[in-house]
Design a protein around this motif. Structure first.
Motif, PDB file in Angstrom:
ATOM      1  N   GLY A 197       1.150   4.101  -2.960  1.00  0.00           N
ATOM      2  CA  GLY A 197       0.463   5.317  -2.534  1.00  0.00           C
ATOM      3  C   GLY A 197      -0.999   5.132  -2.202  1.00  0.00           C
TER       4      GLY A 197
ATOM      5  N   VAL B 199       0.494   8.161   9.915  1.00  0.00           N
ATOM      6  CA  VAL B 199      -0.573   7.964   8.934  1.00  0.00           C
ATOM      7  C   VAL B 199      -1.577   9.105   9.060  1.00  0.00           C
ATOM      8  CG1 VAL B 199      -2.360   6.403   8.102  1.00  0.00           C
ATOM      9  CG2 VAL B 199      -0.264   5.468   9.107  1.00  0.00           C
TER      10      VAL B 199
ATOM     11  N   SER C  85     -10.869   5.384   4.660  1.00  0.00           N
ATOM     12  CA  SER C  85     -10.221   4.070   4.668  1.00  0.00           C
ATOM     13  C   SER C  85     -11.047   3.086   3.865  1.00  0.00           C
ATOM     14  CB  SER C  85     -10.046   3.558   6.103  1.00  0.00           C
ATOM     15  OG  SER C  85     -11.299   3.419   6.737  1.00  0.00           O
TER      16      SER C  85
ATOM     17  N   GLU D  88      -3.303   5.167   0.299  1.00  0.00           N
ATOM     18  CA  GLU D  88      -3.456   5.520   1.702  1.00  0.00           C
ATOM     19  C   GLU D  88      -4.774   5.015   2.287  1.00  0.00           C
ATOM     20  OE1 GLU D  88      -2.813   9.642   2.343  1.00  0.00           O
ATOM     21  OE2 GLU D  88      -0.732   9.596   1.608  1.00  0.00           O
TER      22      GLU D  88
ATOM     23  N   TYR E 294       0.834  -1.203   0.000  1.00  0.00           N
ATOM     24  CA  TYR E 294       0.000   0.000   0.000  1.00  0.00           C
ATOM     25  C   TYR E 294       0.872   1.257   0.000  1.00  0.00           C
ATOM     26  CZ  TYR E 294      -4.251  -2.723   1.098  1.00  0.00           C
ATOM     27  OH  TYR E 294      -5.320  -3.601   1.058  1.00  0.00           O
ATOM     28  N   ALA E 295       1.943   1.247   0.810  1.00  0.00           N
ATOM     29  CA  ALA E 295       2.815   2.416   0.867  1.00  0.00           C
ATOM     30  C   ALA E 295       3.547   2.632  -0.456  1.00  0.00           C
ATOM     31  CB  ALA E 295       3.820   2.254   2.011  1.00  0.00           C
TER      32      ALA E 295
ATOM     33  N   LEU F  83      -4.158   1.510   3.176  1.00  0.00           N
ATOM     34  CA  LEU F  83      -3.269   1.467   4.335  1.00  0.00           C
ATOM     35  C   LEU F  83      -4.047   1.683   5.626  1.00  0.00           C
ATOM     36  CD1 LEU F  83      -0.159   1.411   5.075  1.00  0.00           C
ATOM     37  CD2 LEU F  83      -0.290   3.898   5.070  1.00  0.00           C
ATOM     38  N   ARG F  84      -4.849   2.730   5.656  1.00  0.00           N
ATOM     39  CA  ARG F  84      -5.645   3.008   6.863  1.00  0.00           C
ATOM     40  C   ARG F  84      -6.658   1.892   7.129  1.00  0.00           C
ATOM     41  NH1 ARG F  84      -5.008   8.533   4.937  1.00  0.00           N
ATOM     42  NH2 ARG F  84      -6.715   8.215   3.463  1.00  0.00           N
TER      43      ARG F  84
END
Length: 466
Positions: free
Chosen positions: A111, A244, A249, A113, A107-108, A116-117
């Protein structure tokens, strides 16, 4: 001649400078300030190793004291039940703990996000719910079939079920923290905070005059597991809040589980292989022999800690390089991780075997009977160290199914050999079964990595090209 003498003098002054306190401090400062991936991974591995060594010291003291407070039979019962917590607890996270080190770097890197969250919050909730369901099922099974078990096992097993939800939460938070290189937050709660609370509560019960039996030990384990998980939860949320940014999300439980379940199979067979000898020794021999064998295996734990430490630092790096398609970095990092694993493991094995008898005497004179088994188990541990954390590479690069098959075969080998060898040989049979299975596992991992990825596991050679 004068030129040569001048050069030799300069070399001598240079060597003295390097060995001086200022020179050593400078090299340490440079190492700590190096932001390269390998240096960061080395620091992570070093921190993980230090935490595991400190944990081993705490565990060793607590187990010596608990063995003396409880006696061999009660201590053996407690060990057997706690092994079930470790086994079922790691199974109940459904592979999400390791999947964190695959999804979060991906995910990082891309990009994403929202993803990721979503994983950071959703994976923890999902794991907690799965573990709670497993605990409820376990309690229901005990309610219906507990009469079939020996009476001293029912209540400790019921208390073990209460450990599961927070044990699993700790596992998943461990994986999240490792993905951000937060080794202290990943490993501190389960390996330092939890055993300290367990020892403190058990010591308090002993001083207060309460019965120090397997039930009391498992009650203390419940308290320690819940408090350590809660502390980790609060600290992780605080640190993630700085890393973060808030925002929307995306929760993708089916996507996570499709990836994590094959990893779950790998971990299932890996952990089953790790604890098969203890579980079957309990069934085929008795609690006293389990206690002696457990002490012998725990004395060798320093060797396994090295492997654990490198694996803790390596998994998310393998995922990062694989997602980025950087084959050269992947090959270099693999060779480095094997070097970091094998040579320290070899040195640790020599030292531990040399001091094995005095360590076992700390548990009591009867525990020295486990010394010969240490030599046998160490063969398997060194075989695993010789291939490094290659199973992490396989699971992070999409070859988790092949890895699971290898561990299934090794586990099956261990089970068959335990049933064949434990009745006539006791704990030595368990040791032979474990060492044989670990050696087979290492050979097959070497073969599959070379065949599927075209990478050489020989750290002395250049990587093969596909």
């Amino acid at each position: 001649m004068s030129v040569m003498g001048s050069e030799e003098a300069q070399m001598g002054r240079g060597a003295k400078t390097l060995l001086s306190p200022a020179g050593v401090a400078g090299r340490i400062k440079a190492f700590l300030g190096d932001k390269s991936d390998q240096s960061v991974a080395q620091r992570m591995a070093g921190a993980a190793f230090v935490i595991r060594v400190l944990s081993a010291g705490i565990a060793y003291v607590s187990q010596v004291l608990m063995a003396r407070w409880m006696g061999g039979s009660e201590f053996g019962t407690y060990v057997s039940v706690w092994v079930w917590v470790l086994l079922i607890g790691h199974f109940a996270n459904a592979g999400l703990a390791s999947a964190a080190q695959r999804f979060l770097p991906a995910y990082a890197e891309t990009g994403d996000e929202a993803g990721l969250r979503g994983f950071i919050s959703g994976a923890r909730r999902l794991g907690f719910l799965i573990a709670t369901a497993v605990a409820v099922i376990g309690l229901a099974v005990l309610w219906q079939f507990g009469a079939w078990l020996s009476g001293d096992m029912v209540m400790p097993l019921a208390l073990a079920a209460l450990c599961l939800p927070m044990f699993v939460l700790t596992d998943i938070q461990d994986g999240i923290a490792r993905s951000y290189n937060w080794t202290d937050l990943a490993l501190g709660p389960p390996y330092l905070i939890r055993p300290v609370i367990l020892l403190a509560t058990m010591a308090g019960a002993h001083v207060a005059g309460f019965p120090t039996n397997a039930v009391a030990a498992m009650a203390c384990a419940v308290v320690a597991t819940w408090l350590a998980a809660a502390a980790q939860f609060l600290l992780l949320n605080r640190r993630l809040g700085r890393e973060v940014a808030p925002g929307p999300s995306r929760i993708e439980p089916l996507t996570w589980l499709r990836t994590s379940l094959p990893i779950f199979l790998v971990e299932t067979f890996y952990l089953a292989l790790t604890y098969t000898d203890v579980v079957l020794l309990k069934q085929l021999a008795g609690p006293e022999e389990v206690a002696v064998y457990w002490a012998a295996v725990k004395t060798l734990a320093l060797v396994a800690f090295i492997y654990f430490a490198v694996a803790a630092a390596a998994a998310h790096r393998f995922s990062e390089y694989h997602v980025a398609g950087d084959r050269e970095k992947l090959a270099d990092f693999l060779r480095a991780s094997i070097r970091w694993t094998f040579f320290p493991s070899l040195a640790a094995t020599v030292v531990i075997l040399a001091l094995g008898k005095p360590f076992l005497m700390m548990f009591g004179p009867d525990f020295v009977a486990g010394y010969p088994a240490m030599f046998v188990v160490s063969i398997g541990l060194l075989a695993r160290a010789a291939v490094g954390p290659v199973e992490r590479l396989l699971t992070m690069s999409g070859h988790q199914t092949a890895c699971a098959l290898i561990y299934a075969l090794a586990f099956g080998t261990a089970v068959v050999l335990c049933f064949v060898l434990i009745p006539p040989l006791g704990m030595m049979g368990a040791a032979i079964a474990t060492a044989t299975a670990l050696t087979l596992e290492s050979i097959l991992l070497l073969w599959i990595t070379t065949a599927r990825l075209g990478l050489s596991l020989g750290f002395w050679s250049r990587p093969a090209t596909a």
